[in-house]
Design a protein around this motif. Structure first.
Motif, PDB file in Angstrom:
ATOM      1  N   GLU A 438      -0.228   9.364 -40.466  1.00  3.36           N
ATOM      2  CA  GLU A 438      -0.073   8.011 -41.021  1.00  3.36           C
ATOM      3  C   GLU A 438      -1.449   7.477 -41.462  1.00  3.36           C
ATOM      4  N   VAL A 439      -2.459   7.753 -40.643  1.00  4.59           N
ATOM      5  CA  VAL A 439      -3.808   7.303 -40.980  1.00  4.59           C
ATOM      6  C   VAL A 439      -4.581   8.454 -41.627  1.00  4.59           C
ATOM      7  N   GLN A 440      -4.979   8.246 -42.854  1.00  3.06           N
ATOM      8  CA  GLN A 440      -5.736   9.248 -43.588  1.00  3.06           C
ATOM      9  C   GLN A 440      -7.189   8.813 -43.688  1.00  3.06           C
ATOM     10  N   ILE A 441      -8.073   9.779 -43.914  1.00  6.98           N
ATOM     11  CA  ILE A 441      -9.463   9.356 -44.130  1.00  6.98           C
ATOM     12  C   ILE A 441      -9.877   9.640 -45.572  1.00  6.98           C
ATOM     13  N   GLY A 442     -10.814   8.844 -46.019  1.00  9.02           N
ATOM     14  CA  GLY A 442     -11.388   9.026 -47.351  1.00  9.02           C
ATOM     15  C   GLY A 442     -12.890   9.151 -47.226  1.00  9.02           C
ATOM     16  N   THR A 606     -28.567   8.014 -51.720  1.00  8.80           N
ATOM     17  CA  THR A 606     -27.174   8.464 -51.637  1.00  8.80           C
ATOM     18  C   THR A 606     -26.507   7.770 -50.458  1.00  8.80           C
ATOM     19  N   HIS A 607     -25.342   7.229 -50.696  1.00 11.16           N
ATOM     20  CA  HIS A 607     -24.542   6.672 -49.605  1.00 11.16           C
ATOM     21  C   HIS A 607     -23.277   7.511 -49.440  1.00 11.16           C
ATOM     22  N   VAL A 608     -22.910   7.738 -48.203  1.00 14.52           N
ATOM     23  CA  VAL A 608     -21.644   8.417 -47.903  1.00 14.52           C
ATOM     24  C   VAL A 608     -20.825   7.458 -47.047  1.00 14.52           C
ATOM     25  N   ALA A 609     -19.639   7.114 -47.527  1.00 19.37           N
ATOM     26  CA  ALA A 609     -18.777   6.196 -46.784  1.00 19.37           C
ATOM     27  C   ALA A 609     -17.561   6.961 -46.276  1.00 19.37           C
ATOM     28  N   VAL A 610     -17.149   6.630 -45.068  1.00 14.39           N
ATOM     29  CA  VAL A 610     -15.939   7.222 -44.508  1.00 14.39           C
ATOM     30  C   VAL A 610     -14.988   6.075 -44.160  1.00 14.39           C
ATOM     31  N   VAL A 611     -13.819   6.095 -44.768  1.00 19.04           N
ATOM     32  CA  VAL A 611     -12.848   5.042 -44.475  1.00 19.04           C
ATOM     33  C   VAL A 611     -11.583   5.639 -43.867  1.00 19.04           C
ATOM     34  N   GLU A 612     -10.909   4.832 -43.100  1.00 15.04           N
ATOM     35  CA  GLU A 612      -9.590   5.202 -42.586  1.00 15.04           C
ATOM     36  C   GLU A 612      -8.573   4.283 -43.245  1.00 15.04           C
ATOM     37  N   VAL A 613      -7.520   4.873 -43.764  1.00 14.51           N
ATOM     38  CA  VAL A 613      -6.494   4.076 -44.429  1.00 14.51           C
ATOM     39  C   VAL A 613      -5.156   4.318 -43.743  1.00 14.51           C
ATOM     40  N   ASP A 614      -4.544   3.222 -43.328  1.00 16.84           N
ATOM     41  CA  ASP A 614      -3.203   3.305 -42.756  1.00 16.84           C
ATOM     42  C   ASP A 614      -2.224   3.330 -43.926  1.00 16.84           C
ATOM     43  N   THR A 617       0.657   0.598 -43.908  1.00 16.19           N
ATOM     44  CA  THR A 617       0.409  -0.826 -44.177  1.00 16.19           C
ATOM     45  C   THR A 617      -0.579  -1.050 -45.315  1.00 16.19           C
ATOM     46  N   GLY A 618      -1.320  -0.018 -45.679  1.00 14.87           N
ATOM     47  CA  GLY A 618      -2.351  -0.184 -46.707  1.00 14.87           C
ATOM     48  C   GLY A 618      -3.660  -0.717 -46.149  1.00 14.87           C
ATOM     49  N   HIS A 619      -3.693  -0.957 -44.858  1.00 12.31           N
ATOM     50  CA  HIS A 619      -4.925  -1.489 -44.268  1.00 12.31           C
ATOM     51  C   HIS A 619      -5.999  -0.399 -44.201  1.00 12.31           C
ATOM     52  N   SER A 620      -7.217  -0.748 -44.620  1.00 10.37           N
ATOM     53  CA  SER A 620      -8.303   0.222 -44.497  1.00 10.37           C
ATOM     54  C   SER A 620      -9.416  -0.319 -43.629  1.00 10.37           C
ATOM     55  N   ARG A 621     -10.139   0.613 -43.052  1.00  2.27           N
ATOM     56  CA  ARG A 621     -11.237   0.263 -42.156  1.00  2.27           C
ATOM     57  C   ARG A 621     -12.407   1.173 -42.494  1.00  2.27           C
ATOM     58  N   LEU A 622     -13.591   0.582 -42.586  1.00  7.35           N
ATOM     59  CA  LEU A 622     -14.783   1.405 -42.801  1.00  7.35           C
ATOM     60  C   LEU A 622     -15.180   2.012 -41.461  1.00  7.35           C
ATOM     61  N   ARG A 623     -15.141   3.343 -41.393  1.00  7.69           N
ATOM     62  CA  ARG A 623     -15.466   3.998 -40.121  1.00  7.69           C
ATOM     63  C   ARG A 623     -16.954   4.300 -40.018  1.00  7.69           C
ATOM     64  N   ARG A 624     -17.543   4.814 -41.088  1.00  8.46           N
ATOM     65  CA  ARG A 624     -18.977   5.125 -41.052  1.00  8.46           C
ATOM     66  C   ARG A 624     -19.580   4.825 -42.426  1.00  8.46           C
ATOM     67  N   LEU A 625     -20.847   4.509 -42.429  1.00  8.30           N
ATOM     68  CA  LEU A 625     -21.574   4.453 -43.695  1.00  8.30           C
ATOM     69  C   LEU A 625     -22.961   5.046 -43.461  1.00  8.30           C
ATOM     70  N   ALA A 681     -19.634  -9.069 -39.147  1.00  8.19           N
ATOM     71  CA  ALA A 681     -19.899  -7.878 -38.343  1.00  8.19           C
ATOM     72  C   ALA A 681     -18.610  -7.257 -37.827  1.00  8.19           C
ATOM     73  N   ALA A 682     -17.567  -8.071 -37.689  1.00  4.50           N
ATOM     74  CA  ALA A 682     -16.308  -7.558 -37.137  1.00  4.50           C
ATOM     75  C   ALA A 682     -15.695  -6.468 -38.024  1.00  4.50           C
ATOM     76  N   GLU A 683     -15.990  -6.507 -39.320  1.00  2.00           N
ATOM     77  CA  GLU A 683     -15.404  -5.515 -40.238  1.00  2.00           C
ATOM     78  C   GLU A 683     -16.283  -4.293 -40.406  1.00  2.00           C
ATOM     79  N   LEU A 684     -17.446  -4.283 -39.764  1.00  2.00           N
ATOM     80  CA  LEU A 684     -18.440  -3.260 -40.110  1.00  2.00           C
ATOM     81  C   LEU A 684     -18.823  -2.385 -38.930  1.00  2.00           C
TER      82      LEU A 684
END
Ligand code: MCN
Length: 748
Positions: A438-442, A606-614, A617-625, A681-684
């Motif tokens: 259900e939760v995928q990463i990007g 260079t920036h590398v971002a890792v997100v998790e997407v539910d 629900t479509g909700h995404s969360r930034l896991r790492r940057l 900060a809560a989102e990061l």
């Protein structure tokens, strides 16, 4: 002992902020102050039919109410943001016959207290006749409804390359419409100013702005005064982020009200007023087209831009010029083209906002590189490797004609990927996809290059020796959170050997500093810092002369030991002369310098971002940057990292959260922090920074700017990560900010 430069020196500014507190404009008061509040337009576009002030004037405590007619001929027109802009579109202080955005000032109420002024605002009756509204630059470009009929078009400024890119030989072509949405600068401290006329007829203006001297120049123009008749003071500030790079009409007019009333006049806007009327950022719609070979070589790139200028052209109307300069990003592409025009719309003006035109360029090229990679089925990192410019240490010129100073793009890519553990991340992604989680990463990668001190100009610095051997530094830069006091003291300490505790930095006061520019475009270290360094050298040269006399030696034999701050004859360090000895031996000594660089600098990374997407629900969360930002030689890595952290937060905000929203009539729906999703900060996550320093030859410090890099790298990396997370479901593109709603809709 070595140099203090490059050390993680804690900000000397902070103990005061953390103990007794800062001193902001709102803390500075004068006897007899009157308060201004503005009657603001509730319509995005309307003619003003009549204004009835009677009820408001009858309210006890109301002193005066000004309308445009009162200012006519008594305050000079505000100079255009750039030469060549249509004169009919000039900014106004108060609207005369037409309003052009919700929130535009129509009347200025001056009262004994801010509360009375606000109450009186509600009693002013303005009769409006609504007009059709223009709410985005593409609609503006049809010229169906003109904001300024006298100008004959809504166009403000057209910028284009000599040729368009040629796509005939491309094996693959991808196209996308990309929107860099409008953002609020959302500084913690909203706009605030106090103006008063001193007994000797000088105007004194206290402002929360990004440059004391440019504000003085504006006030001189408005009131027909010479620079010595105006003093501008910028005390501590609660953020600027580019949107305070101008002192806007609502504040610039305070001197007029103060002169009329013969009293000091204060204006402090509310948060809602700030959202309504303070100029905003971005507002760029892009049509991008990129083509290349099936094996991943990019051979053509065209970007066509509609830049939203807002109601009255300000810096925003030239932002697409910066986008054009940075069109090619880090890539070796010759066959490129750009067109862009800024257009007036019935929305607040657009101005500089952290990155100012360069994030837009990075978003376009980085998004398109990923889009192209997806089309040909190649890893986006591999496509980057096949197209990055090779390392260079002397200026090279990109396909669009912009000279870059130094670059080593692939190394930043390697460092960031290694720190991220890219291969493991891709393996995790594959596992989740295979399992149908259900939760995928990007995973999003962006290699970027930007331009700092892009507008150029010079910056002033002076170093003065005090009787006790301590030093005073005067800088033309106006800091508002960048730690200039610490940084400048470090540069001077490094040169003179005087410890930073004995160095006082003076800024933000036109009576105390001869000249100065704006703290924008991450220009301060490379210009202001270089000016301070050169001024230190001049002071040292003058001091060596005096030391030679005291040491009874030839001046060429006298050296300064920068570790101890003592002068002696070369090879004979026994007899020394201190800075205090030098001060005691004659008139005050000082060195000053106006530094101008041969060209801007081009930080990259260079920036590398890792997100998790539910995906449910479509909700995404930034896991790492993971961010590798190369700003050349760092004066203070601790402060530089803080700058990158703040910048990244704002970049993530653009990709995922923040957006100015208006309804179909142009009424803003985001007028406070409950409605405007400002990031916190809560989102990061905690960001993972990877050091890299490639010095520039452009200045003696080897320094490039870092104040905006975090934003420029973060937006495209997070944006790419969000698309990547759902690319296996066939999603190729999303619109920023990628809200859960947009993500959910795309998945379905
Ligand atoms: N630095 C360094 N070595 C370098 C470059 C920078 O050590 N090679 C460190 C120095 O300590 C310096 C600081 O980084 O004081 C920022 O330097 P620089 O990159 O020259 O940027 P400016 O000082 O010109 O700041 C402008 C930039 C911009 S354009 C915006 S917008 C912005 C920003 O800075 N808005 C800010 N940072 C902000 N930080 C805060 N707290 N608040 C804002 O509104």
């Amino acid at each position: 002992m070595g140099s203090i430069l490059g050390n993680r020196v804690a900000r000397v500014e902070d103990p005061r902020f953390l103990t007794t507190g800062g001193r902001y404009v709102d803390d500075i008061h004068f006897d007899g102050e009157a308060h201004v509040a503005y009657v603001r337009s509730p319509f995005a576009h309307a003619t003003i039919e009549s204004i009835d002030l009677d009820d408001a004037l009858a309210l006890p405590g109301v002193l005066r109410i000004f309308t445009a007619a009162d200012l006519e001929g008594r305050v000079a027109p505000i100079p255009a943001a750039r030469p060549g802009m249509p004169e009919a579109m000039s900014q106004v202080i108060l609207a005369a016959d037409r309003v052009r955005f919700v929130g535009q000032a129509v009347c200025a109420v001056v009262a004994e207290t801010a509360g009375v002024a606000m109450d009186a605002v509600d009693l002013v009756l303005v009769d409006y006749e609504p007009l059709p509204v223009v709410l985005d630059p593409e609609s503006a470009a049809t010229d169906e409804t003109l904001l300024f009929p006298d100008a004959g078009s809504n166009a403000v400024m057209k910028i284009e390359s000599p040729q368009r890119a040629e796509f005939a030989n491309c094996e693959v072509v991808v196209e996308e419409r990309i929107v860099n949405q409008r953002l609020s600068g959302a500084p913690m401290e909203a706009r605030v100013g106090v103006a008063r006329w001193t007994d000797d007829g000088r105007l004194e203006h206290y402002s929360a702005c990004q440059g004391a001297h440019p504000t003085r120049a504006l006030l001189c123009a408005l009131y027909d005064l010479s620079p010595d008749q105006v003093r501008v003071v910028v005390p501590d500030m609660g953020g600027g982020f580019g949107v305070k790079s101008r002192t806007y009409p609502d504040e610039a007019a305070l001197g007029f009200y103060a002169r009329e009333l013969g009293r000091p006049v204060r204006w402090a806007e509310t948060r809602s007023e700030n959202f309504l009327s303070m100029p905003q950022g971005r507002g760029q719609v892009q049509y991008a087209r990129l083509g290349g070979t099936r094996d991943g070589r990019i051979t053509a790139y065209q970007l066509d831009v509609f830049q939203d200028a807002g109601a009255y052209p300000m810096t925003g109307s030239v932002l697409h010029g910066m986008t054009m300069r940075m069109l090619c990003g880090c890539y070796d592409i010759d066959n490129v083209g750009f067109t862009g025009t800024s257009w007036v719309t019935n929305l607040p003006s657009v101005t500089a906002y952290r990155g100012a035109g360069r994030p837009e360029a990075a978003v376009a090229i980085e998004r398109m590189v990923d889009r192209f990679a997806a089309e040909i089925g190649l890893d986006p990192v591999e496509v980057r490797r096949r197209n990055l410019l090779a390392p260079f240490d002397q200026a090279i010129t990109t396909g669009i004609g912009t000279p870059y100073d130094v670059g080593d793009y692939e190394r930043s890519l390697d460092l960031a990927l290694e720190a991220a553990g890219y291969d493991e991340l891709r393996a995790e992604q594959q596992r989740r996809r295979d399992a149908g989680d259900e939760v995928q990463i990007g995973i999003g990668v962006a290699t970027y290059v930007e331009i700092t001190s892009g507008v150029g100009g010079s910056e002033f610095g002076a170093v003065e020796l005090q009787a006790d051997g301590s030093l005073i530094v005067r800088t033309g830069a106006t800091p508002y959170g960048q730690g200039h006091v610490t940084t400048w003291a470090m540069i001077v300490a490094d040169r003179t050997g005087v410890p930073i505790e004995r160095i006082t930095v003076i800024h933000g006061d036109t009576d105390q500093v001869r000249s100065g520019g704006l703290t924008v475009g991450s220009r301060s270290v490379q210009l202001g810092g270089s000016a301070i360094a050169a001024a230190s050298t001049k002071l040292i040269d003058a001091a060596r002369d005096r030391a030679a006399g005291l040491l009874e030696a030839a001046v060429d034999d006298v050296v300064l030991d920068a570790d101890t701050g003592a002068f002696h004859v070369a090879g004979t360090p026994v007899r020394t002369v201190t800075w205090a000895d030098i001060a005691a031996d004659g008139d005050p000594l000082a060195g000053d310098h106006d530094f101008e660089a041969p060209m801007p600098t081009f930080p990259f990374g260079t920036h590398v971002a890792v997100v998790e997407v539910d995906t449910g629900t479509g909700h995404s969360r930034l896991r790492r940057l993971i961010a590798c930002d190369d700003a050349g030689t760092l004066v203070n890595p601790l402060i530089a990292e803080g700058q990158v952290h703040g910048g990244i937060a704002q970049g993530v905000a653009q990709a995922m959260l923040e957006e100015i929203i208006v309804d179909e009539d142009g009424n803003p729906k985001t007028t406070n922090f409950a409605e405007y999703a400002v990031i916190s900060a809560a989102e990061l996550p905690s960001f993972e920074l990877v050091p890299m320093e490639t010095p520039t030859w452009v200045n003696e410090l080897g320094a490039k700017g870092v104040g905006e890099s975090g934003t420029i790298g973060a937006i495209p990396s997070v944006y790419n990560a969000l698309v990547d997370a759902v690319s296996h479901l066939g999603v190729r593109h999303l619109t920023m900010p990628v809200t859960p709603e947009r993500m959910w809709a795309a998945i379905r």
